[in-house]
Scaffold this motif. Structure first.
Motif, short mmCIF file in Angstrom:
data_model
loop_
_atom_site.label_atom_id
_atom_site.label_comp_id
_atom_site.label_asym_id
_atom_site.label_seq_id
_atom_site.Cartn_x
_atom_site.Cartn_y
_atom_site.Cartn_z
N GLU A 395 0.74 -1.17 0.14
CA GLU A 395 0.10 -0.10 -0.01
C GLU A 395 0.81 1.24 0.13
OE1 GLU A 395 -3.78 1.65 2.71
OE2 GLU A 395 -2.21 0.19 3.45
N ASP A 399 -2.82 4.65 -3.30
CA ASP A 399 -3.82 4.30 -2.45
C ASP A 399 -4.89 5.21 -2.04
OD1 ASP A 399 -3.97 1.36 -3.21
OD2 ASP A 399 -1.82 1.75 -2.27
N LYS A 402 -6.46 7.59 -4.60
CA LYS A 402 -7.72 6.85 -5.39
C LYS A 402 -8.76 6.86 -4.46
CE LYS A 402 -5.60 2.89 -6.35
NZ LYS A 402 -5.04 1.70 -6.80
N ASP A 403 -8.79 6.55 -3.22
CA ASP A 403 -9.59 6.61 -2.22
C ASP A 403 -10.27 8.16 -2.11
OD1 ASP A 403 -11.10 5.31 0.19
OD2 ASP A 403 -10.52 7.02 1.09
N ASN A 407 -13.99 9.65 -3.42
CA ASN A 407 -14.88 10.34 -2.38
C ASN A 407 -15.33 11.53 -2.53
OD1 ASN A 407 -15.78 8.15 0.07
ND2 ASN A 407 -13.64 7.82 -0.42
N TYR A 415 -16.22 12.23 5.31
CA TYR A 415 -14.86 11.63 4.65
C TYR A 415 -13.97 11.54 5.93
CZ TYR A 415 -10.37 11.46 2.44
OH TYR A 415 -8.96 11.34 2.14
N LYS A 418 -14.66 8.92 8.16
CA LYS A 418 -14.19 7.69 7.71
C LYS A 418 -12.56 7.45 7.82
CE LYS A 418 -13.74 5.44 3.10
NZ LYS A 418 -12.48 5.74 2.71
N GLU A 422 -11.50 4.48 10.09
CA GLU A 422 -10.79 3.25 8.95
C GLU A 422 -9.47 3.37 9.00
OE1 GLU A 422 -13.03 2.88 5.43
OE2 GLU A 422 -14.92 2.85 6.17
N ASP A 423 -8.98 4.62 8.51
CA ASP A 423 -7.30 4.71 8.41
C ASP A 423 -6.53 4.76 9.72
OD1 ASP A 423 -7.92 4.34 5.68
OD2 ASP A 423 -7.38 6.48 5.23
#
Length: 504
Positions: A395, A399, A402-403, A407, A415, A418, A422-423
């Motif tokens: 990764e 990446d 792209k994410d 979004n 965002y 998230k 998540e990150d």
């Protein structure tokens, strides 16, 4: 899990008490930066800080086999450890012994012993000796680098041991062993004789302090010239189509120091290379450092958010806090700092970005990441191809980009929420449990149960260390640069030589 209302943490399912470990890669995203600088400066590492050890070990290994029809494998480590301790003691007699492995033990011995110093006791394997690793400094610090750079290889007859390489066509271990022997002269035999004794005197150590100084070589010595050429040859000299990223990195370092007139630091140099890429200078090595700068910044900014998250849950009055509450509160603060409302989408925020620093660390980290997204999204496809060509499939910042692209129409507050959950939160927990399964070590900095989070330990944000300090030391030892970063006459000559090669 964590026992309620206590600080006790136990391994899940086994009820064995475990100690939390620091670890390094708390979010699992330092790997790409580490793989990049391993490609850019092969044969160096972050602890092999003096280049003359490369020729010293070639000489020492070669001497181990000299005049022998066969060897005893068990003799190698004691031989190695005595020589390493003696070398540390010799260098401890000098005023400047920084960067010499084992120096703390050596200095202590010189302070506590006015007459004789024991090699027999200090070189033993165990607690209280000069080095904890049974294989000594060589196996822990230098061995892998000497293999990677083509100086030593496995001994066919004795697989547990190494031997120097002697193939023609590149700077091999035999060349360095012979040049080291020539530099130290008769002091070489004196050194080996002393290393076989149980004790040495201060006078015996001082008599070797010039010839076995690991930080200074005669400027005109062949050894110094061969070590320079070692760094400038192909990254993997035994492979015909090997790259030359190490040589190219040295060229760019000398250019950077010539132009910037500053001390050499990893973040400053990689930023310079990032700017070179944006100025249109796009050779493979420049791209590698450009990508390193982005990937290191990506992991640094996310660990800043991780650090603030830990501080936030640490300061809460309750032991457990719902993850939704923590993430929502942090997201709302970011919204206020960006001066936008709940309806504003990510693309609108990105369009209005500036590079100004924000007071809130979470907001500043997100502003930074999105700014680099905005500045580099046009190079994403090109970079992904480079990563593939370099064999780097982990990764990376592409990446993240792209994410973010996926979004752009998402409300900014969602965002951010998230990203935090998540990150940072779930990413860390997943990484820590994977490490526990692989190593048995607990590195998690918070505990999660039933959607609630609880603080366990702090964790500071930090940049990766891409061997630039090692390269800096090597260039100082080779008299290419001064300690303040200024380029010497020899460094200027080398840079001119490499510039001429580029212009042919």
């Amino acid at each position: 899990m964590v026992i309620a209302n206590t600080d006790k943490h136990v391994a899940p399912y086994w009820n064995d008490g475990i100690n939390l470990k620091l670890g390094l890669n708390q979010l699992g995203i330092r790997n790409v930066a580490e793989q990049l600088f391993a490609k850019l400066l092969p044969g160096l590492n972050n602890v092999s800080s003096r280049i003359r050890y490369y020729s010293f070990y070639c000489w020492l290994i070669n001497k181990f086999y000299e005049d022998k029809d066969s060897v005893e494998v068990n003799d190698f480590n004691p031989y190695l450890r005595r020589a390493e301790l003696l070398l540390a003691l010799v260098n401890a007699t000098k005023d400047d012994s920084q960067g010499i492995p084992g120096i703390n033990y050596a200095l202590l011995q010189l302070q506590n012993n006015s007459d004789k110093i024991s090699l027999k006791d200090g070189a033993k394997f165990g607690v209280g000796t000069y080095w904890a690793n049974a294989g000594g400094i060589f196996r822990q610090y230098y061995g892998a680098s000497l293999v990677e750079i083509g100086l030593i290889g496995a001994n066919v007859s004795y697989p547990q041991l190494y031997n120097i390489r002697k193939e023609d066509g590149f700077i091999n271990g035999k060349i360095l062993a012979d040049s080291f022997a020539s530099t130290v002269g008769q002091d070489g035999e004196t050194f080996l004789n002393l290393a076989s004794k149980d004790e040495v005197s201060f006078e015996e150590l001082r008599n070797l302090s010039d010839s076995f100084n690991m930080k200074v070589m005669p400027t005109s010595s062949q050894e110094r010239e061969w070590l320079q050429e070692l760094l400038l040859q192909k990254d993997s000299p035994t492979i015909e189509l090997s790259a030359s990223h190490r040589k190219q990195s040295i060229k760019h370092v000398l250019r950077y120091l010539t132009n910037a007139r500053t001390s050499l630091e990893a973040t400053g140099f990689s930023k310079y290379m990032y700017q070179e890429f944006h100025r249109g200078q796009k050779d493979e090595t420049i791209w590698g450092w450009y990508a390193y700068y982005l990937d290191d910044n990506w992991q640094y900014q996310l660990t800043r958010i991780f650090n603030i998250l830990l501080s936030t849950i640490k300061l809460r009055s309750s032991l457990w806090t719902p993850i939704d509450i923590v993430a929502s509160q942090l997201s709302e603060k970011v919204l206020i700092d960006f001066n936008v409302d709940n309806s504003v989408t990510l693309d609108v925020v990105i369009a209005g970005l500036t590079q100004k620093k924000m007071e809130n660390d979470v907001s500043d980290a997100i502003n930074n990441l999105l700014w680099f997204y905005k500045e580099n999204i046009g190079y994403a496809d090109e970079s992904e191809q480079h990563y593939h060509d370099w064999g780097i499939e982990v990764e990376n910042f592409c990446d993240f980009m792209k994410d973010a692209s996926a979004n752009l129409q998402t409300p900014f507050v969602k965002y951010v929420y998230k990203l935090i959950t998540e990150d940072v939160i779930f990413r860390h927990y997943k990484v820590s449990f994977r490490k526990m399964l692989q190593t048995g070590l607990a590195t998690q900095k918070f505990s999660i149960e039933n959607g609630n989070i609880r603080f366990l330990e702090d964790w500071p944000s930090s940049h990766t260390s891409p061997r630039i300090d090692t390269l800096r030391n090597f260039l100082i030892d080779l008299d290419m640069i001064e300690k303040d970063g200024s380029v010497t006459n020899l460094g200027v000559e080398l840079l001119n030589r490499m510039n001429d090669e580029d212009n042919k």
